[in-house]
Design an enzyme around this catalytic site. Structure first.
Site, PDB file in Angstrom:
ATOM      1  N   GLN A 128       0.959  -1.203  -0.359  1.00  0.00           N
ATOM      2  CA  GLN A 128       0.262   0.184   0.052  1.00  0.00           C
ATOM      3  C   GLN A 128       0.360   1.417   0.313  1.00  0.00           C
ATOM      4  OE1 GLN A 128      -3.261   0.039   2.826  1.00  0.00           O
ATOM      5  NE2 GLN A 128      -4.639  -1.287   1.774  1.00  0.00           N
ATOM      6  N   LYS A 176       3.558   6.454   8.728  1.00  0.00           N
ATOM      7  CA  LYS A 176       2.734   6.053  10.066  1.00  0.00           C
ATOM      8  C   LYS A 176       3.764   5.966  10.990  1.00  0.00           C
ATOM      9  CE  LYS A 176       0.906   1.966  11.852  1.00  0.00           C
ATOM     10  NZ  LYS A 176       0.461   0.323  10.843  1.00  0.00           N
ATOM     11  N   MET A 189     -25.144  14.561 -21.957  1.00  0.00           N
ATOM     12  CA  MET A 189     -24.810  15.584 -22.512  1.00  0.00           C
ATOM     13  C   MET A 189     -24.041  14.550 -23.278  1.00  0.00           C
ATOM     14  SD  MET A 189     -24.191  18.402 -22.912  1.00  0.00           S
ATOM     15  CE  MET A 189     -23.961  19.811 -21.060  1.00  0.00           C
TER      16      MET A 189
END
Length: 556
Positions: free
Chosen positions: A115, A164, A469
């Site tokens: 991560q 961290k 659109m």
């Protein structure tokens, strides 16, 4: 002086900055921050969204509704990258936001750790500034600097990435008062003001073009006084809506691709264009060499980088637009431009915004009903596409911070998160999200958030079963080759709303809509109103790609 860990220092710094609400989603890299949030829950309200993108849009909506800095929080890796669209949305529309991300511990940075992403590298082009904190002793100063940068000058998003281990390390914390963010006035000179006055005096056909900077500066009242004194019509970009009252007799509506014919004709005929807090987006100017061809251009903006970027200006004033207008107003004498105003009124009478009725439910009529029932006193958020333009055209915005929409980036899926953020920011206001069915399904998971916090928001879906659109462009400019714009989904929107715990209505006519909308206003809980409209209902006016804005196509 206190000994605190990094996560607690972050909480204290947020308190210093007056932050009472943050939007986020937990994860391993921010677990220490969430532990601190638990301890500080009486000071800082954390709103748990369904997805990090929802958190970023909610922080953005909160900021637009208040003018305060919106704050969102995400873990490392996918949590951080899920914020990217929301950060880019805020960047394009100059929204003050601080995005806080966790990252892997310092020793694991740059090693393709679990991560881990280089979020500062990823967000460099879409933030005013970003930081990675590698020393706990720098954390407090970095957070304070991030909030200052987000608000100073032209506002925008700032990202702070915190590994961290930094959130766990302990150091001294000394409380500080936030640095005062002064208005940008240092570059406004007497000569600037005198030159502006001279241009105003010489002009016979001035036009004021309002951008989002007027709303950011809360310059609505000063602008009204200015327009009334110089007797000039006022048009607006999409982001400028609410910067000048939409029900004022001098207002001509939006300018540009979906601008009104009076606005676009006025821009083509005027001899002085006064652009205030606007950036001359391609959606406004269209064919560059044909834009305001007869006009001198006076550009008033806080950001010097915008001057001469898209359109060559004859004169500019750099500074806080509220302060600039205020200083001009102090020296202004009332002017009379009867002939020009009569011409504007003639155009407004000849080319009003209109739509054809055929007994079916019309999206324009839905917006008119919402305006009439709320008496114009709601905060409107939008998704992106036809729904956004109908909301811009058929609801009159009389105050700043009442139209909240993704203008520059055009982010489908923006509106529901922004609606949640705006409702939490302004609990006394009625907040309504105007959606298309395509945009709604991109981030409908945030209904879970609205229900969890029992927010009295109303989501009005203009459901035509197509990507409206894009389909409209295919119809008008691509010989009706409807490639992948017919959604063909069998989703039951009412069951979906009810599955999340919201109330749902399906609507096919105006009477049903009026009844459902009035019930929704009384419900004081999240409500979804699914309005079935015709796929052939299109947005007009529209300027064909590459054409001059005066060549605007109306429905006729």
């Amino acid at each position: 002086m206190m000994q605190l860990n990094g996560a607690e220092i972050l909480m204290e710094c947020l308190k210093e900055q007056g932050v009472d609400t943050i939007f986020g989603y937990p994860g391993g890299a921010v677990i220490n921050i969430y532990d601190a949030l638990y301890k500080y829950q009486n000071d800082i309200r954390h709103i748990l969204t369904s997805h990090e993108q929802g958190a970023s849009h909610a922080a953005d909506g909160y900021a637009r509704a208040t003018g305060k800095v919106g704050v969102c929080l995400a873990t490392s890796g996918p949590g951080a990258t899920n914020l990217v669209t929301g950060i880019a949305t805020a960047y394009m529309d100059s929204v003050p936001m601080v995005a806080i991300t966790g990252n892997v511990p310092l020793a694991l940075l740059g090693k393709d750790s679990f991560q881990e992403v280089d979020i500062t590298g990823i967000t460099m082009p879409i933030t005013k500034h970003n930081f990675i904190v590698k020393d706990v002793n720098d954390l407090a100063a970095t957070i304070r600097r991030a909030f200052y940068i987000a608000q100073e000058g032209r506002p925008g998003p700032v990202l702070v990435d915190i590994p961290k281990d930094i959130t766990a390390q302990i150091t001294e914390y000394i409380k500080e008062k936030p640095r005062v963010v002064n208005k940008a006035v240092e570059n406004i000179t007497k000569e600037d003001i005198n030159n502006a006055l001279k241009l105003l005096k010489e002009a016979n056909k001035p036009l004021i073009y309002v951008g989002g900077g007027v709303n950011h500066a809360d310059a609505n009242g000063d602008l009204v006084a200015f327009a009334e004194t110089i007797k000039a019509p006022v048009c607006s970009s999409l982001m400028g809506l609410g910067g000048f009252p939409g029900d004022h007799k001098l207002f001509t509506g939006m300018i540009g691709m979906h601008g009104t014919k009076p606005s676009n004709l006025a821009a083509t005929q005027c001899d002085l264009l006064i652009a205030i807090g606007a950036r001359f987006s391609d959606r406004v100017i269209s064919k560059m060499e044909a834009f305001a061809p007869r006009a001198k251009i006076l550009h008033i903006d806080i950001d010097p980088a915008e001057i001469n970027k898209n359109i060559k200006t004859h004169y500019c004033i750099i500074g806080d637009v509220k302060e600039v207008i205020k200083r001009i107003n102090e020296k202004l004498n009332p002017m009379n431009r009867t002939e020009w105003i009569n011409q504007i009124d003639e155009w407004k009478n000849s080319f009003p915004l209109s739509y054809k009725t055929n007994g079916a439910l019309k999206p324009q009529a839905v917006l008119e009903k919402i305006y009439n029932i709320t008496k114009g006193d709601a905060v409107i958020t939008t998704e992106v596409g036809q729904n956004q333009i109908w909301a811009a055209q058929y609801y009159k915005y009389t105050k700043s911070r009442t139209f909240i929409s993704s203008g520059g980036l055009g982010t489908m899926g923006y509106g529901l998160g922004a609606c949640i953020g705006a409702q939490l920011a302004q609990p006394e206001k009625q907040v309504i999200n105007i959606a298309g069915d395509g945009s709604f399904q991109m981030n409908c998971n945030e209904l879970a958030t609205a229900v969890k916090y029992n927010l009295p928001i109303i989501i009005v879906i203009l459901n035509n079963g197509v990507l409206g659109m894009v389909r409209q462009w295919q119809k008008l400019f691509y010989d009706k080759r409807y490639s992948q714009t017919t959604l063909g989904r069998s989703t039951d929107i009412i069951k979906l709303a009810e599955a999340y715990g919201a109330k749902g209505y399906e609507i096919t006519n105006e009477v049903e809509f009026e009844n459902a909308f009035k019930e929704a206003l009384e419900a004081k809980e999240p409500v979804v109103i699914n309005c079935i409209i015709d796929e052939e209902d299109n947005v007009f006016p529209i300027v064909p790609p590459g054409a001059a804005i005066e060549k605007v196509i109306t429905e006729e």
